[in-house]
Scaffold this motif. Structure first.
Motif: not given
Length: 583
Positions: A77, A80-81, A99, A106
């Motif tokens: 997460q 991805l953020f 995210s 994910l």
């Protein structure tokens, strides 16, 4: 208006059943949702990374991905953020939401670096050389499931910024107050609004406010009925709103009964209101009907009224009699009861009963017909060797025989008696409405089965708790948490409250957080309280343990954590088990 025995009558009844089955067994869909072009059948690869939406389906996620630790998922997460916010320039809030709300994406992403030791570093490196299809996590974060994405992913686009207007209109919806998780339905059903020029979407939302609706209602409308945002203000909706306002309903009354699980046909709603007016309903009668049964207008957009009113008129009922039936027994308008009623009438017709006799049974035993699903007439007639006349005469003589002869479920004599006296059922329903249950809802149907006793008995038990010192609203909430509380007699309830006060010295308010106390056996209560009081006098136990701590645990845990804390506790426990009364 009599039923004959001709094929025409059979066709008429069968058509009604077909309509009702379609209404209650098949999902209604009005209008065709607009979607953008689906991706090609071949998967698009970008430097070895598959960007086809089918990667996100549950079946395609490797087994190892389902076993990924929470730490690895958190790392994914964060990675991805960072990619969306720092590399791609997404707004902080957008990047964070995407995210944290795209678990399938994910999982698929983590499966590509599952053998790496440092997940965060591996993903950062992965993003550096493998641009992702940003539409996949974005659409999933809007509440769409992976199976829906296949037809919604745009062709030959992987960056959200390449779809001009998408994020601008998305932000308009977010800023207006529409939950992000609801925007997926809007994207699926009214995709073209995401292509509007700057300011157009905000203007359309404002136009509905100008009809007199509050912003919360407009938010509900946009979430539940996205097609209203296409074109100008929906004329049929505006007329329905005007009609309801003319009947005295507030501007925002409609918002309380909309659901994103259904679709709505505003033109049919308008026809329903006109139909009721045309067959003799006064404005006052319509107000009562819609206030006591909002689902009539909002579930199926009014179609159920057509079917039921048509059936009753064909049986020879006058319009004022139909109105009285709806007001006196509103539960017959629920999907299940309406279906049972129609099939019950069909059953009686098929065994050769005359129209006047069927109308008489419907009039006097409406709840019986609407509350039970019947076997087919051919199945029941086998026990009568096909003798329709004999079966018809038996039911005419005693309509309750219909239950024992044809009901799909076993119905005992007590239940038959309850249906024979509709007043009992009506009182019970009235009591539950006072508690806050919604008419004809699944919760109401479940509550009717959970609460044992007549309506007046339930009210007496309720009043008993109020008289003990509890607020009415508090008692209502307690009963919803533990319905079996009202299955105790008033004598038992008074006795348990007395034990609480005299044995422990606790106020009656101590059971608010644990209403199930009133459902426990008196013997268990006496024994546990007596033991606790003995320990408390010897300062071996805390002075104000909660009632749930004393009663909810097993005997083994009670002995281990309370009885055994005092050297003489086990001996006292055995002594109390022999001496403490069980009632």
């Amino acid at each position: 208006m009599l039923f004959g025995r001709s094929s025409k009558r059979v066709s008429c009844i069968c058509k009604m059943i077909s309509q009702l089955n379609h209404l209650f067994l098949s999902p209604a869909v009005y209008g065709k949702p607009s979607t953008i072009m689906s991706p090609s059948s071949s998967s698009m690869r970008i430097q070895g990374f598959r960007c086809h939406s089918t990667e996100l389906t549950r079946s395609s996620i490797p087994l190892a991905a389902n076993r990924i630790s929470r730490v690895a998922r958190t790392d994914a997460q964060v990675a991805l953020f960072d990619y969306l916010h720092c590399t791609r320039g997404f707004h902080f809030t957008d990047a964070e939401h995407i995210s944290k709300n795209s678990p399938h994406f994910l999982q698929n992403l983590l499966s590509k670096v599952e053998n790496e030791q440092d997940m965060s570093r591996a993903l950062s490196k992965f993003f550096r050389y493998h641009p992702i299809n940003e539409f996949e996590p974005f659409l999933e974060s809007l509440g769409l499931n992976p199976a829906e994405l296949t037809s919604l992913l745009p062709r030959n686009l992987i960056f959200l910024s390449d779809d001009h207007g998408l994020l601008d209109n998305y932000h308009v919806l977010c800023d207006y107050g529409i939950p992000r998780s609801k925007i997926g339905k809007i994207f699926k059903e009214a995709n073209e609004i995401f292509s509007y020029d700057y300011g157009v979407l905000a203007m359309k939302l404002k136009a509905y406010e100008e009809l007199g609706l509050g912003r919360p209602t407009v938010i509900k409308l946009a979430s539940c009925c996205p097609l209203l945002l296409i074109g100008g203000v929906n004329n049929e909706f505006a007329v329905v709103l005007e009609k309801l306002k003319g009947l005295g309903f507030g501007n925002d009354w409609i918002g309380g009964y909309l659901s994103d699980k259904r679709t709505y046909d505003w033109n049919r709603m308008l026809d329903t209101i006109s139909f009721l007016s045309g067959v003799g309903y006064s404005e006052t009668q319509m107000v009562i009907l819609f206030k006591t049964n909002p689902p009539l207008l909002f579930e199926g957009s009014g179609k159920r009224i057509y079917v039921l009113v048509g059936l009753l008129l064909k049986l020879g009922f006058k319009m004022n009699e139909v109105y009285s039936l709806f007001i006196g027994s509103p539960q017959i308008l629920s999907p299940k009861c309406a279906k049972n009623l129609l099939k019950g009438v069909y059953f009686l017709f098929e065994i050769g009963m005359e129209t006047e006799d069927i109308a008489e049974i419907v009039s006097t035993h409406l709840l019986l017909l609407s509350s039970h699903s019947l076997k087919g007439p051919i199945t029941v007639l086998r026990n009568f060797k096909g003798d329709r006349y004999s079966l018809s005469e038996i039911i005419k003589e005693d309509p309750l025989k219909l239950l024992s002869l044809a009901s799909k479920s076993n119905v005992n004599a007590v239940e038959q008696l309850a249906f024979h006296n509709p007043a009992n059922y009506s009182k019970k329903t009235t009591f539950l409405l006072r508690l806050g249950y919604i008419e004809n809802s699944d919760e109401m149907a479940k509550a009717l089965k959970q609460f044992r006793g007549r309506g007046d008995q339930l009210q007496e038990r309720f009043d008993c708790l109020v008289q003990a010192g509890l607020d009415c609203n508090v008692v209502s909430n307690m009963i919803k948490q533990a319905p079996s509380v009202l299955n105790q007699t008033t004598e038992v309830l008074k006795k348990k409250i007395h034990i609480l006060k005299t044995c422990l010295g606790y106020p009656v308010e101590s059971i608010i957080a644990f209403p199930s106390y009133l459902c426990y056996d008196i013997g268990r209560i006496n024994l546990r309280f007596a033991m606790y009081e003995w320990l408390r006098k010897r300062a071996a136990a805390k002075p104000m343990l909660s009632v749930s701590t004393l009663l909810a645990c097993s005997d083994t845990r009670f002995v281990k954590y309370l009885v055994n804390i005092h050297p003489k506790g086990p001996a006292k426990w055995e002594s109390l088990k022999k001496s403490v009364p069980s009632s």
